[in-house]
Every structure is written in C-alpha cells, then in structure tokens.
Design a protein around this motif. Sequence first.
Motif, PDB file in Angstrom:
ATOM      1  N   UNK A  21       3.089 -21.392 -51.814  1.00  0.00           N
ATOM      2  CA  UNK A  21       2.456 -20.455 -52.746  1.00  0.00           C
ATOM      3  C   UNK A  21       3.487 -19.466 -53.274  1.00  0.00           C
ATOM      4  N   UNK A  22       4.338 -18.962 -52.395  1.00  0.00           N
ATOM      5  CA  UNK A  22       5.385 -18.029 -52.816  1.00  0.00           C
ATOM      6  C   UNK A  22       6.344 -18.707 -53.788  1.00  0.00           C
ATOM      7  N   UNK A  23       6.741 -19.945 -53.495  1.00  0.00           N
ATOM      8  CA  UNK A  23       7.657 -20.663 -54.378  1.00  0.00           C
ATOM      9  C   UNK A  23       7.033 -20.855 -55.763  1.00  0.00           C
ATOM     10  N   UNK A  24       5.770 -21.224 -55.804  1.00  0.00           N
ATOM     11  CA  UNK A  24       5.089 -21.410 -57.087  1.00  0.00           C
ATOM     12  C   UNK A  24       5.016 -20.094 -57.856  1.00  0.00           C
ATOM     13  N   UNK A  25       4.745 -19.020 -57.162  1.00  0.00           N
ATOM     14  CA  UNK A  25       4.663 -17.698 -57.798  1.00  0.00           C
ATOM     15  C   UNK A  25       6.003 -17.304 -58.414  1.00  0.00           C
ATOM     16  N   UNK A  26       7.087 -17.411 -57.649  1.00  0.00           N
ATOM     17  CA  UNK A  26       8.390 -17.001 -58.152  1.00  0.00           C
ATOM     18  C   UNK A  26       8.930 -17.959 -59.214  1.00  0.00           C
ATOM     19  N   UNK A  28       7.018 -19.400 -61.355  1.00  0.00           N
ATOM     20  CA  UNK A  28       6.286 -18.951 -62.543  1.00  0.00           C
ATOM     21  C   UNK A  28       6.932 -17.693 -63.131  1.00  0.00           C
ATOM     22  N   UNK A  29       7.240 -16.707 -62.295  1.00  0.00           N
ATOM     23  CA  UNK A  29       7.870 -15.481 -62.798  1.00  0.00           C
ATOM     24  C   UNK A  29       9.166 -15.786 -63.543  1.00  0.00           C
ATOM     25  N   UNK A  30       9.975 -16.660 -62.991  1.00  0.00           N
ATOM     26  CA  UNK A  30      11.238 -17.013 -63.635  1.00  0.00           C
ATOM     27  C   UNK A  30      11.022 -17.753 -64.954  1.00  0.00           C
ATOM     28  N   UNK A  31       9.854 -18.339 -65.137  1.00  0.00           N
ATOM     29  CA  UNK A  31       9.565 -19.042 -66.388  1.00  0.00           C
ATOM     30  C   UNK A  31       9.137 -18.083 -67.495  1.00  0.00           C
ATOM     31  N   UNK A  32       8.761 -16.857 -67.147  1.00  0.00           N
ATOM     32  CA  UNK A  32       8.287 -15.902 -68.152  1.00  0.00           C
ATOM     33  C   UNK A  32       9.077 -14.597 -68.174  1.00  0.00           C
ATOM     34  N   UNK A  33      10.081 -14.470 -67.326  1.00  0.00           N
ATOM     35  CA  UNK A  33      10.896 -13.253 -67.281  1.00  0.00           C
ATOM     36  C   UNK A  33      12.374 -13.610 -67.165  1.00  0.00           C
ATOM     37  N   UNK A  34      13.203 -12.697 -67.650  1.00  0.00           N
ATOM     38  CA  UNK A  34      14.638 -12.786 -67.449  1.00  0.00           C
ATOM     39  C   UNK A  34      15.146 -11.376 -67.208  1.00  0.00           C
ATOM     40  N   UNK A  35      16.346 -11.248 -66.685  1.00  0.00           N
ATOM     41  CA  UNK A  35      16.860  -9.901 -66.441  1.00  0.00           C
ATOM     42  C   UNK A  35      18.057  -9.623 -67.347  1.00  0.00           C
ATOM     43  N   UNK A  36      18.434  -8.348 -67.461  1.00  0.00           N
ATOM     44  CA  UNK A  36      19.540  -8.003 -68.353  1.00  0.00           C
ATOM     45  C   UNK A  36      20.844  -8.727 -68.038  1.00  0.00           C
ATOM     46  N   UNK A  37      21.180  -8.909 -66.773  1.00  0.00           N
ATOM     47  CA  UNK A  37      22.435  -9.586 -66.429  1.00  0.00           C
ATOM     48  C   UNK A  37      22.429 -11.031 -66.912  1.00  0.00           C
ATOM     49  N   UNK A  38      21.324 -11.738 -66.719  1.00  0.00           N
ATOM     50  CA  UNK A  38      21.247 -13.127 -67.185  1.00  0.00           C
ATOM     51  C   UNK A  38      21.287 -13.205 -68.711  1.00  0.00           C
ATOM     52  N   UNK A  39      20.599 -12.279 -69.371  1.00  0.00           N
ATOM     53  CA  UNK A  39      20.615 -12.265 -70.834  1.00  0.00           C
ATOM     54  C   UNK A  39      22.032 -12.021 -71.342  1.00  0.00           C
TER      55      UNK A  39
END
Length: 140
Positions: A21-26, A28-39
């Motif tokens: 469940x935790x893996x699916x949640x995270x 999902x988050x990575x599919x809809x969010x990015x952070x300034x360093x990655x950008x």
Amino acid sequence: MTNFLAAPTGLVTAGTADPATAAAHFRHLLSVETDPADLRTDMEAGRGGFVVLDVRSPEHFAAGHVPGATNLPAREINATTTASLPGDAVLVVYCWGPGCNGADKAALALAELGFRVKKLIGGFWTWRTDRHPVAKGEAA
C-alpha cells in the motif's frame, strides 16, 4: 475517537500501511509531483517533454519566476487559453508555495482538459529557498 494527547508514544507506528500500500501511494505521488531539484536537473540537461507553468498572477510572475516558465494564472485556465500548449508534454505547474493551492487547482483544471500534469512540490517559495535561478520580467 483516539486521544493522541493522552498517548504520547506510538504515534508514528499507529496505522502504518503495509509495504504494498505504501509503495502504491508513493508511486502515485511521484506520478503527479516533482521537486525543484529534479526539475532543475532536467532543465539543465536539456531534457524536453515538459512545459513549466507559473499559475500565479502576472504581477507575481514578473517579480520572479522559474526561468523558462510560462505564466498562465490558474483562474484563466480553460480550453481556449490552453489551446497552444503541447498535448504530448507534461505540464509542471507551480504557485507560491506549500500554503497555496493554486497549483492544485491548476493541475486539476489541466488534467480535466486532457493534459498530463505534475505539481512542483513547494512551489516558487521552495524553488527560491533552495537557491535555484530566478528570472524576472513579464511574460513574452
């Protein structure tokens, strides 16, 4: 109702999700969010496939924004204002920061219009606080 104030221990482990469940949640988050360093890494590497949208007001955009960003205020997002956006790109949206939900509103509107979208975690505040470059001036 649990009284968390009466039980100062065990708050971190209470209600812990199973690993799947935790893996699916995270995931999902990575599919809809990015952070300034990655950008910034993708921008500096010249990677394409995304467009950065500053969804704040034109005045705030002019005072400082992510270099290369396009200003499209969240309240103005509709089929007409997005017609020139590439349909195959990921749209990375940001507003002021963690206390602002303008990016969430913009992301929802863009997704409902059929765009792939990610929110920049922490918005412009985190971008600036992390000392990434800042551009100034009005939109072209």
